[in-house]
Design a protein around this motif. Structure first.
Motif, PDB file in Angstrom:
ATOM      1  N   ARG A 160      14.514  39.074 -14.240  1.00 53.54           N
ATOM      2  CA  ARG A 160      14.431  37.895 -15.097  1.00 53.54           C
ATOM      3  C   ARG A 160      13.239  37.033 -14.686  1.00 53.54           C
ATOM      4  N   LEU A 164       9.871  36.133 -16.992  1.00 52.67           N
ATOM      5  CA  LEU A 164       9.405  34.769 -17.210  1.00 52.67           C
ATOM      6  C   LEU A 164       7.946  34.611 -16.787  1.00 52.67           C
ATOM      7  N   GLU A 167       5.425  36.295 -19.173  1.00 51.48           N
ATOM      8  CA  GLU A 167       5.194  35.556 -20.415  1.00 51.48           C
ATOM      9  C   GLU A 167       4.595  34.174 -20.164  1.00 51.48           C
ATOM     10  N   ILE A 169       5.796  31.634 -18.453  1.00 50.05           N
ATOM     11  CA  ILE A 169       6.740  30.511 -18.423  1.00 50.05           C
ATOM     12  C   ILE A 169       6.847  29.927 -17.016  1.00 50.05           C
ATOM     13  N   THR A 176       6.669  39.221  -8.754  1.00 44.33           N
ATOM     14  CA  THR A 176       6.793  39.459 -10.187  1.00 44.33           C
ATOM     15  C   THR A 176       5.777  40.486 -10.673  1.00 44.33           C
TER      16      THR A 176
END
Length: 247
Positions: A160, A164, A167, A169, A176
């Motif tokens: 998750r 994020l 993208e 965010i 990541t």
């Protein structure tokens, strides 16, 4: 004829079995499919029975050898009262049969029967404390409501975060980026299931669908330093839940 001992460890992803003689000499070992009797009772029992069959075949023993065998099975999901009641109808051929949860046999094995405490973190997660008289259990009520830190939960949280960041965010990190790189930087690949390509949303997925990628994510967690707060929060939550429950 010598008595036999048969142990079954039935988890949410695998079922493992070991057959020994009364002196503890290992005669056979086998592994089978998922054996969570809460999520899929019939499939779990079938997996256990297949492992039992494999053990006796490997040991070269005839069917009547089961009549001198003591069976101890620790099954994920057996802590649920309705499931425990249903398990009473399961009567595999053996001399004696004892049923526990997987965390209870883990606790007994870890402390060699002495009082102690364990947390098991696999497909699901659960804690147990043995005081020499009885078990006290913590958690183990399923992925949706009770899971505080299993491989499935850890994998979902890490992915998750990766989505994020991908993208824009939240800020990206080595963690990541490493996760997305394993999925060729594709949102569709990251959101698909395991090798069967089942989506990780809707009613078709289960916690073990997250595990193959969770293992890879855990390796990334251990490689990079920035995700350590995720692990710390996970351990801290378990610690506080345990203290609140067992105080």
């Amino acid at each position: 004829m010598q008595s036999l001992l048969l142990g079954i460890d039935g988890g949410g992803t695998h079922c493992r079995g070991r057959l020994t003689d009364s002196d503890g000499r290992v005669l056979a070992q086998a592994t089978g499919g998922p054996a969570n009797v809460w999520s899929q009772f019939d499939a779990a029992i079938l997996a256990v029975e297949e492992v039992i069959d494999q053990l006796f075949q490997q040991a070269g023993l005839e069917t009547d050898a089961r009549d001198r065998t003591t069976l101890v099975a620790g099954l994920a999901g057996a802590n649920v009262a309705s499931v425990h009641t249903r398990l009473q109808s399961w009567q595999p051929r053996c001399q004696a049969r004892y049923l526990f949860t997987d965390v209870e046999i883990a606790c007994a094995g870890a402390h060699d029967g002495a009082p102690g405490t364990v947390f098991i973190v696999g497909t699901g997660s659960q804690g147990a404390a043995w005081d020499g008289t009885q078990f006290t259990l913590l958690g183990g009520w399923g992925f949706a409501l009770s899971d505080a830190g299993s491989g499935a939960i850890l994998g979902r949280r890490a992915r998750r975060l990766a989505l994020l960041a991908h993208e824009g965010i939240v800020p990206a990190s080595a963690l990541t980026k490493g996760i997305m790189a394993r999925h060729q930087n594709s949102l569709n690949r990251c959101c698909s299931g395991h090798s069967r390509h089942r989506p990780l949303i809707g009613a078709t997925w289960c916690p073990r669908c997250l595990l193959p990628r969770s293992r890879a994510i855990i390796m990334v967690l251990l490689w990079y330093s920035r995700p350590l707060p995720i692990l710390c929060r996970w351990c801290s939550r378990y610690w506080h839940e345990a203290m609140a429950s067992w105080r």
